[in-house]
Design an enzyme around this catalytic site. Structure first.
Site, PDB file in Angstrom:
ATOM      1  N   ARG A   1     -11.624   3.741  15.996  1.00  0.00           N
ATOM      2  CA  ARG A   1     -12.107   2.485  15.107  1.00  0.00           C
ATOM      3  C   ARG A   1     -12.987   1.723  15.911  1.00  0.00           C
ATOM      4  O   ARG A   1     -14.062   1.205  15.365  1.00  0.00           O
ATOM      5  CB  ARG A   1     -10.795   1.686  14.536  1.00  0.00           C
ATOM      6  CG  ARG A   1     -10.016   2.416  13.386  1.00  0.00           C
ATOM      7  CD  ARG A   1      -8.945   1.650  12.927  1.00  0.00           C
ATOM      8  NE  ARG A   1      -8.516   2.227  11.793  1.00  0.00           N
ATOM      9  CZ  ARG A   1      -7.206   1.998  11.099  1.00  0.00           C
ATOM     10  NH1 ARG A   1      -6.276   1.156  11.692  1.00  0.00           N
ATOM     11  NH2 ARG A   1      -6.781   2.695  10.044  1.00  0.00           N
TER      12      ARG A   1
ATOM     13  N   LYS B   1       3.097  11.722  -3.259  1.00  0.00           N
ATOM     14  CA  LYS B   1       3.761  11.038  -4.706  1.00  0.00           C
ATOM     15  C   LYS B   1       2.691  10.692  -5.663  1.00  0.00           C
ATOM     16  O   LYS B   1       1.584  10.082  -5.310  1.00  0.00           O
ATOM     17  CB  LYS B   1       4.418   9.605  -4.306  1.00  0.00           C
ATOM     18  CG  LYS B   1       5.874   9.670  -3.305  1.00  0.00           C
ATOM     19  CD  LYS B   1       6.397   8.403  -3.647  1.00  0.00           C
ATOM     20  CE  LYS B   1       5.964   7.423  -2.746  1.00  0.00           C
ATOM     21  NZ  LYS B   1       6.430   6.118  -2.744  1.00  0.00           N
TER      22      LYS B   1
ATOM     23  N   GLY C   1      -5.614   7.996   4.515  1.00  0.00           N
ATOM     24  CA  GLY C   1      -5.151   8.058   6.031  1.00  0.00           C
ATOM     25  C   GLY C   1      -4.886   9.619   6.297  1.00  0.00           C
ATOM     26  O   GLY C   1      -5.025   9.916   7.417  1.00  0.00           O
TER      27      GLY C   1
ATOM     28  N   GLY D   1      -6.093   2.582   2.515  1.00  0.00           N
ATOM     29  CA  GLY D   1      -5.574   1.939   1.366  1.00  0.00           C
ATOM     30  C   GLY D   1      -6.884   1.484   0.797  1.00  0.00           C
ATOM     31  O   GLY D   1      -6.962   1.751  -0.743  1.00  0.00           O
TER      32      GLY D   1
END
Ligand code: ADP
Ligand code: MG
Length: 393
Positions: A37, A198, A350, A373
C-alpha cells in the site's frame, strides 16, 4: 471521468494535503510485513513533488484505534519505510490537526510530511465539520489517493472536500477507470466470476452485474446455496439457509434476462476442513457429511471454456479454500488461465487479490483493485462518497 484528477491541477508552490491508504499489516514488534500500500501511493507522491508542490502533507488511518491514541497504531514506522522508498527524509508529526501541527508544517525543512493516525480522533470517522475544516486549513489543495477508504464518508475523505479544491490521485484515477469502464462500457463477452464464502456478502454485486454481464460463473462457498436452490445434494458444504429463496430468484431472473449462470459440476470434498484432511473428487452429488472445499477438474474445464472467449473478466471471490494449498487448485488454475488470456481482467476483493498474489500473477492481470470493501461497493453499483465528493471538472 468527470472529476478533477491530479493532472488537471496546478501544484506549483502549493501545499498539498493528500489522503493515502497506509493501513499496512504489522507483526507483533510493529515491523511492516507488507508495504504494497505504501508503494502504491508512491507514483502520486512523486508526481506531486516533481510538479512543483512546495510541501506534501500525507494523512492516513492505521488499524482501529477507535478515536483514541493507541501507540501500536502509530504511523511512525510507515514514515521510516516511506522515506526509504522515496530516497528522501519524511517529517513525521505526532498528531494530525491543531495549531502545533499547522506550525510544524509551515516550518518543515522536509517537503514530505506524514501526519499521525487520523483515527486517533473520533471526529475523523464521525466526519465532523470542525475537524474537516482543521485538516483543510493545513494546505492549499486536497488530493485523494486512498481508494480503500473511498466508500466511507470520513473527515479526510469527504469532509475536507467542502473546504478545498479536491482531485483524484493517480491510483484512485486508475481504480475508477478500470472498475468504471468494465461496468459502464465492457468489451463483450463480459464474464463475471463470483466466489468467496457467503452469498449474503455478494447479493449486491450479483444484482448489479447480472443485467450487465453476458455470463456469471459462481464457485466457492457461495455456490452451494445456489446448488441447494436447484435441489442438488450438497452434503455439509457451506449453506445459508435463509438465502435459498434469494438464490432461486436470482436463477429465475437470469433465465428471464437470458443470462447464463454457470455453477460447479464436480467438487473436491473432505470430512473436516483441515490442511491434512483426506480429500476426494465427487461429481454433482455431494454425499451426506462431506464438505466441498474446492471446485473439481470438470468444473475447472467448464469455467475455462467460458472464459476462453471473454473480452472482459471481473473476478471477485476465490473458488475454494485457497488459503490451504491442497484446496487452492481451482482458484489457482483459473487465475493462471486468465493470466494467459488477451482480455481485460479485473480483480476485486481483498481475498481474491491475496489469492492472485499468492500465485504470483499480479503482473499478469489488467487491474487488481487495492480496495477490498470499496471495490465490492463499486461493483454493487454504489456511489462512493469519497469519489462523488471530488471537485467536478
Ligand atoms: P473477497 O475478500 O475477495 O471478496 P470473500 O471474503 O468473499 O472474498 O471470500 C473469501 C473466503 O472464501 C476465503 O477465506 C475462502 O477460504 C472462502 N471460501 C472459498 N471457497 C469456499 C468453500 N468452498 N467453503 C468455505 N469457504 C470457502
Ligand atoms: Mg474477504
Amino acid at each position: 471521468m468527470d472529476k478533477l484528477i491530479v493532472k488537471d491541477v496546478d501544484l506549483k508552490d502549493k501545499t498539498v494535503l493528500m489522503r493515502v491508504d497506509f493501513n499496512v499489516p504489522q507483526d507483533a514488534a510493529l515491523n511492516i510485513t507488507d508495504d504494497t500500500r505504501i508503494k502504491a501511493a508512491v507514483p502520486t507522491i512523486k508526481y506531486v513533488l516533481e510538479n512543483g508542490a512546495r510541501r506534501l502533507v500525507l494523512m492516513s488511518h492505521l488499524g482501529r484505534p477507535d478515536g483514541k491514541r493507541v501507540d501500536k497504531y502509530s504511523l511512525r514506522p510507515v514514515a521510516q519505510r516511506l522515506s526509504g522508498l522515496l530516497g528522501e527524509a519524511v517529517n513525521f508529526l505526532d498528531d494530525c490537526a491543531g495549531n502545533e501541527v499547522k506550525k510544524a508544517i509551515d516550518s518543515s525543512k522536509e517537503r514530505v510530511i506524514l501526519l499521525e493516525n487520523l483515527r486517533y480522533h473520533p471526529e475523523e470517522e464521525a466526519n465532523d465539520a470542525d475537524f474537516s475544516k482543521q485538516l483543510s486549513s493545513l494546505a492549499d489543495i486536497y488530493i485523494n489517493d486512498a481508494f480503500g477508504t473511498a466508500h466511507r464518508a470520513h473527515a479526510s475523505t469527504e469532509g475536507v472536500t467542502h473546504y478545498l479544491k479536491a482531485a483524484a490521485g493517480l491510483l484512485l484515477e486508475k481504480e475508477i477507470k478500470y472498475l468504471g469502464d468494465a461496468l459502464i462500457n465492457p468489451v463483450r463477452p463480459f464474464v463475471v466470476i463470483l466466489g468467496g464464502s457467503k452469498v449474503s456478502d455478494k447479493i449486491g454485486v450479483i444484482e448489479n452485474l447480472l443485467p450487465k454481464a453476458d455470463c456469471i460463473i459462481i464457485g466457492g462457498g457461495m455456490s452451494y446455496t445456489f446448488l441447494k436452490a436447484q435441489g442438488k445434494q450438497i452434503g455439509n458444504s457451506k449453506l445459508e439457509k435463509e438465502k435459498i429463496d434469494l438464490a432461486k430468484n436470482i436463477l429465475e431472473k437470469a433465465e428471464e434476462l437470458k443470462k447464463e449462470i454457470l455453477l460447479p459440476i464436480d467438487h473436491v470434498v473432505v470430512d473436516n476442513i483441515a490442511k491434512d484432511a483426506r480429500y476426494e473428487v465427487v461429481g454433482e452429488i455431494i454425499p451426506d457429511g462431506k464438505i466441498a472445499v474446492d471446485i473439481g477438474p470438470k468444473t475447472i474445464a467448464l469455467f475455462k471454456d467460458k472464459l476462453r472467449l471473454a473480452k472482459t473478466i471481473v473476478w471477485n471471490g476465490p473458488l475454494g479454500i485457497f488459503e490451504m494449498d491442497v484446496f487452492s487448485k481451482g482458484t489457482e488454475e483459473i487465475a493462471e488461465f486468465i493470466a494467459c488470456l488477451k482480455c481485460v481482467s479485473i480483480i476485486g476483493g481483498g481475498d481474491t487479490a491475496a489469492a492472485v498474489s499468492k500465485f504470483k500473477l499480479e503482473d499478469k492481470m489488467t487491474h487488481i483493485s487495492t480496495g477490498g470493501g470499496a471495490s465490492l461497493e463499486f461493483l454493487e453499483g454504489k456511489i462512493l462518497p469519497g469519489i462523488v465528493a471530488l471537485t467536478d471538472k
